[in-house]
Design an enzyme around this catalytic site. Sequence first.
Site, PDB file in Angstrom:
ATOM      1  N   SER A 156     -52.083  10.791 -16.641  1.00  0.00           N
ATOM      2  CA  SER A 156     -51.278  10.077 -17.629  1.00  0.00           C
ATOM      3  C   SER A 156     -52.054   8.889 -18.158  1.00  0.00           C
ATOM      4  O   SER A 156     -52.920   8.335 -17.462  1.00  0.00           O
ATOM      5  CB  SER A 156     -49.982   9.581 -16.977  1.00  0.00           C
ATOM      6  OG  SER A 156     -49.307   8.656 -17.810  1.00  0.00           O
ATOM      7  N   TYR A 181     -47.225   4.236  -9.737  1.00  0.00           N
ATOM      8  CA  TYR A 181     -47.415   5.403 -10.603  1.00  0.00           C
ATOM      9  C   TYR A 181     -48.824   5.404 -11.182  1.00  0.00           C
ATOM     10  O   TYR A 181     -49.523   6.428 -11.159  1.00  0.00           O
ATOM     11  CB  TYR A 181     -46.383   5.392 -11.725  1.00  0.00           C
ATOM     12  CG  TYR A 181     -46.539   6.540 -12.702  1.00  0.00           C
ATOM     13  CD1 TYR A 181     -46.279   7.848 -12.315  1.00  0.00           C
ATOM     14  CD2 TYR A 181     -46.944   6.310 -14.023  1.00  0.00           C
ATOM     15  CE1 TYR A 181     -46.417   8.897 -13.200  1.00  0.00           C
ATOM     16  CE2 TYR A 181     -47.086   7.356 -14.920  1.00  0.00           C
ATOM     17  CZ  TYR A 181     -46.824   8.655 -14.506  1.00  0.00           C
ATOM     18  OH  TYR A 181     -46.975   9.701 -15.391  1.00  0.00           O
TER      19      TYR A 181
END
Length: 312
Positions: A156, A181
């Site tokens: 990501s 994350y």
Amino acid sequence: MSDKQQRINSGFDNRSTAAEVLDGIDLTGKTAVVTGGYSGIGLETTRALAGAGATVIVPARRPDHAAKHLDGIERTEVDELDLADLDSVRDFAERRLADGRRIDLLVNNAGIMACPETRTDRGWELQFATNHLGHYALVNRLLPVLEGARVVMTSSGGHGNSPIRWDDPHFERGYDRWKAYGQSKTANILFAVELDRLAASAGVRAFALHPGAILTPLQRHIPVEEQREMGWMDEEGNPPDYFKTTEQGAATQTWAATSPQLEGMGGLYLEDCEVAEVSEEGSGVRPYAIDPVAAQRLWAFSAELTGVNAFA
């Protein structure tokens, strides 16, 4: 490493779909594994690969739930896998090895994002455990049936939130869900860098990628009001124009897994069906995420934690 991150002018862009990047590609006789391949961009990846002729194995923590979402898609199979549980990873891999089929395409798409602080029974921070360590162990255990395969890590642009926190990787001194994350997504990229270095001689090539911004069940832990404040949707729940559809969001990982344009390449970070450039901010890949020294260090650390290393 950064000199490899150069655009190749693929002819695709941020609006290309998974079906479009597969146009003219015949996957008949190929076997793919797509973790999380029953939801969001994983489901669209499964649909596109199966539509091009591949048999797609979809591991899922809840197989019955996954089977309902895959109903009607030919050439799909469901098996049980919980990436946060190394015993489950081992059992899934052993079933695949016993099955004997070569895996041609492995798309490690499953993941969680910005969840509340949660730890596995081993005390590992859940995003790092699920997004990175589970996939690390899975690839290493599947290596005997991956000869000549493409391995794709769905990372990501959120990797820009954090490098690997070597002094506190499990956030034992204060949890930040977005940094956690980001660290797990940085780990996905570093894993692809080192896997490609170790396994290229066996024909295994690895890629990591940013799929783009897409509204999918990945956002399940983020309250709607917070998503509005971040500009991810308006009051009616509509995303901004720069967001992708799920079909578009699945395109880059489908391209990474199948495109002849990437033949002979590996260890690269991709976005919008293109090789991304190195950048300190905005789009592109952060230098720390493709650092070969950090990639080797992460591999050693992951091997120590999981007790799995196919290259030991």
